[in-house]
Design an enzyme around this catalytic site. Structure first.
Site, PDB file in Angstrom:
ATOM      1  N   GLU A 143      -2.856   6.345   6.149  1.00  0.00           N
ATOM      2  CA  GLU A 143      -3.397   6.791   7.438  1.00  0.00           C
ATOM      3  C   GLU A 143      -2.353   6.684   8.539  1.00  0.00           C
ATOM      4  OE1 GLU A 143      -7.192   5.800  10.390  1.00  0.00           O
ATOM      5  OE2 GLU A 143      -6.498   4.298   8.947  1.00  0.00           O
ATOM      6  N   GLU A 240     -15.954   5.680  12.025  1.00  0.00           N
ATOM      7  CA  GLU A 240     -15.201   4.491  12.433  1.00  0.00           C
ATOM      8  C   GLU A 240     -15.132   4.444  13.957  1.00  0.00           C
ATOM      9  OE1 GLU A 240     -11.445   2.103  10.617  1.00  0.00           O
ATOM     10  OE2 GLU A 240     -10.965   4.053  11.470  1.00  0.00           O
TER      11      GLU A 240
END
Length: 263
Positions: A143, A240
Site C-alpha cells: 500500500e 478504513e
C-alpha cells in the site's frame, strides 16, 4: 455492486475489539478487515468471526513497535529476520481465519539510512513474503500511504507502489489502493484506478481530508463505485475510516447506497 468490509481497527471502537465482529455483522456487514489481530490467539479471533458470520478479508503483517512510531519494517535494513518471523506469524493467523490477503507495511525510512538501501531491502523482503504466501494461495499487498499522515513513509504514490511490485515480479503481489491516501497525495482517482486496475488487489475508502465517513469531504464515491463496476473490480472495499460519531449513526451512506442499488 461494491462489497463493503468494515475495518474493525477504526470502526465500532465503542466496544472491545473481539466484540466488533458481532457489531459489524449486526450493522449489515458480511466481511471485515483490521490492522492487527496479534493481541489475541488465532483460535479466539477465528471463533469470534465465525460466530458473527463475517469473512476476514485482510489484515497486516506485524509492523514493528507501533507504540514507538514504527509503521512497518519491510524496508528497514537489518530487520530481515524479524520481517520473516512476522510473515510466519501472519500466515498462522491467515490460515486459521481463511484470509486471502495480507498487507506488508513498507515502513518509514529511518533517519540516516540510505533510501536506496531501504528500497533494495523492501524488494527482497517482498520477494520472500510473496513466495511464502504463494504456498498458501494468499495474495500479498503493498500500500502507498500518504506522507502527511505518516511522514517519511517509503512508498507514497501509486506509481511508486507499482514500481516496487514490478521489481518484485511475483504473480501474487498486488497493489492495495487506499483512495483516501491517493487523494491526499495525488488526486485524479478515476484515472489512476483505470490505469492500475490490472494490478489492484484491494481497495479502501474514506472521506477526505478528515478521513471520516465516505459520504463526507471532497471525493464523489458514488461515481467511483460505478467506475469500479465498469472496470470489473470484484474485490472488497475496505471501510478504513474514522466515524465522526457513533459508528452506527454514520452508516447512512451504506444503507442509502444498498437501497438505491436494489431499486
Amino acid at each position: 455492486m461494491p462489497k463493503f468490509a468494515a475495518n474493525l481497527s477504526m470502526m465500532f471502537t465503542e466496544v472491545p475489539f473481539l466484540d466488533r465482529f458481532a457489531a459489524a455483522s449486526e450493522a449489515g456487514f458480511t466481511a471485515v478487515e483490521f490492522l492487527f489481530p496479534y493481541e489475541h490467539s488465532p483460535e479466539v479471533v477465528q471463533s469470534k468471526a465465525s460466530a458473527a458470520g463475517v469473512q476476514v478479508t485482510l489484515f497486516n503483517m506485524p509492523a514493528g513497535d507501533w507504540n514507538l512510531g514504527e509503521r512497518g519494517i519491510a524496508c528497514i535494513p537489518g530487520r530481515e529476520e524479524e520481517f520473516r518471523a512476522g510473515v510466519a506469524k501472519a500466515l498462522t493467523y491467515a490460515t486459521h481465519l481463511g484470509t486471502g490477503s495480507l498487507h506488508a507495511m513498507a515502513g518509514i525510512v529511518p533517519q540516516g539510512v540510505d533510501p536506496k538501501a531501504c528500497r533494495i531491502t523492501l524488494i527482497e523482503n517482498l520477494k520472500y513474503a510473496a513466495a511464502e504466501l504463494a504456498k498458501h494461495n494468499i495474495t500479498l499487498l503493498l500500500e502507498a500511504i500518504n506522507t502527511r499522515d505518516m511522514p517519511g513513509f517509503s512508498v507514497s504514490t501509486q506509481m511508486d507502489s507499482y514500481s516496487v511490485c514490478t521489481a518484485v515480479n511475483a504473480a501474487n503481489l498486488k497493489m492495495q489502493m487506499d483512495l483516501y491516501h491517493m487523494q491526499v497525495m495525488e488526486g485524479d482517482l478515476a484515472t489512476k484506478l483505470k490505469y492500475f486496475a490490472p494490478h489492484c488487489g484491494h481497495i479502501q475508502i474514506a472521506g477526505c481530508p478528515e478521513r471520516n465517513e465516505p459520504d463526507t469531504g471532497e471525493v464523489r464515491y458514488e461515481y467511483l463505485y460505478r467506475l469500479l463496476d465498469d472496470l470489473g473490480y470484484k474485490g472488497w472495499l475496505g471501510c478504513e475510516y474514522r466515524p465522526a460519531g457513533k459508528t452506527t449513526d454514520g452508516l447512512g451512506w451504506m444503507q442509502a447506497f444498498v437501497s438505491a442499488s436494489k431499486a
